[in-house]
Design an enzyme around this catalytic site. Structure first.
Site, PDB file in Angstrom:
ATOM      1  N   HIS A 189       0.883  -1.163   0.000  1.00 48.10           N
ATOM      2  CA  HIS A 189       0.000   0.000   0.000  1.00 48.10           C
ATOM      3  C   HIS A 189       0.916   1.207   0.000  1.00 48.10           C
ATOM      4  CE1 HIS A 189      -3.496   2.360   2.088  1.00 48.10           C
ATOM      5  NE2 HIS A 189      -3.205   2.825   0.880  1.00 48.10           N
ATOM      6  N   PHE A 190       1.100   1.796  -1.191  1.00 50.68           N
ATOM      7  CA  PHE A 190       2.012   2.936  -1.312  1.00 50.68           C
ATOM      8  C   PHE A 190       1.467   4.140  -0.556  1.00 50.68           C
ATOM      9  CE2 PHE A 190       3.903   1.746  -5.757  1.00 50.68           C
ATOM     10  CZ  PHE A 190       4.480   0.619  -5.222  1.00 50.68           C
TER      11      PHE A 190
ATOM     12  N   GLY B 266      -1.565  -4.252  -5.679  1.00 52.16           N
ATOM     13  CA  GLY B 266      -1.805  -3.510  -4.456  1.00 52.16           C
ATOM     14  C   GLY B 266      -2.386  -2.138  -4.701  1.00 52.16           C
ATOM     15  N   ASP B 267      -2.639  -1.460  -3.603  1.00 54.68           N
ATOM     16  CA  ASP B 267      -3.127  -0.082  -3.632  1.00 54.68           C
ATOM     17  C   ASP B 267      -1.903   0.810  -3.765  1.00 54.68           C
ATOM     18  OD1 ASP B 267      -4.131   2.457  -3.230  1.00 54.68           O
ATOM     19  OD2 ASP B 267      -5.032   2.036  -1.286  1.00 54.68           O
ATOM     20  N   THR B 268      -1.593   1.184  -4.994  1.00 57.69           N
ATOM     21  CA  THR B 268      -0.382   1.957  -5.261  1.00 57.69           C
ATOM     22  C   THR B 268      -0.584   3.455  -5.030  1.00 57.69           C
ATOM     23  OG1 THR B 268      -0.886   2.340  -7.593  1.00 57.69           O
ATOM     24  CG2 THR B 268       0.306   0.302  -7.033  1.00 57.69           C
TER      25      THR B 268
END
Length: 193
Positions: free
Chosen positions: A57-58, A92-94
């Protein structure tokens, strides 16, 4: 279940034991994160094929563009250093904005699954306040924050995976009247070439 930490903020990865053999996992820290973010990496075997699965998760928020790009550099480095007989999948949630990705660049062997499958509009926006009401935004916002990147095994004689389908999930409200998340999930299937 593999977790990216024991306490505080973390991501996780669920693996189905009857289908996937976990070889090892690792938490790669992002040294300059202000939001306790990291990269979770799992080396697995599925039907005899070696896979490297990664999620993260960036850093969130428009102002954190530089840190997000630093985090994408770490993912890019992992794609490049993974042996060529291993298929690598990152999802993922970038929180990435479209203009940030070309500034970092991805290796030529890596594809953005959504782009590879023809940039289908119905699964473009994974964060969409025009339809998902979990976040009370003061104005409509639509982004493709959640992404899946694939680097097929490139060694001769090793099966090459290719994406063949992608859809958004979590589009139905729960009995409580809310969605599972303020993001839509991504469901993706792959086939061996």
């Amino acid at each position: 279940m593999i977790t990216g930490a024991e306490e505080g903020y973390f991501t996780g990865m669920l693996l189905k034991k009857s289908r996937v053999t976990l070889v090892e996992s690792e938490i790669v820290p992002y040294r300059t994160t202000k939001m306790m973010r990291n990269l979770l990496v799992a080396q697995v075997i599925v039907d005899g094929q070696k896979l490297c699965l990664m999620t993260s998760h960036f850093e969130s928020g428009k102002a954190n563009s530089k840190e997000r790009m630093n985090q994408l550099h770490v993912v890019k480095w992992r794609f490049k250093r993974t042996p060529d007989d291993v298929t690598v999948v990152f999802g993922g949630d970038t929180n990435l904005r479209d203009a940030e990705v070309p500034k970092v660049g991805l290796p030529a062997t890596v594809c953005d699954v959504w782009e590879q499958l023809g940039k289908q509009e119905h699964c473009r926006y994974t964060w969409d306040t025009t339809t998902n009401t979990n976040k009370k935004a003061s104005f409509p916002v639509r982004f493709r924050f959640d992404r899946i990147y694939l680097r097929p095994a490139i060694r001769r004689g090793v099966p090459r995976l290719a994406p063949d389908h992608m859809a958004l999930v979590g589009l139905e409200k729960l009995d409580c009247g809310r969605y599972t998340s303020d993001h839509w999930g991504i469901y993706c299937t792959f086939s061996a070439e």
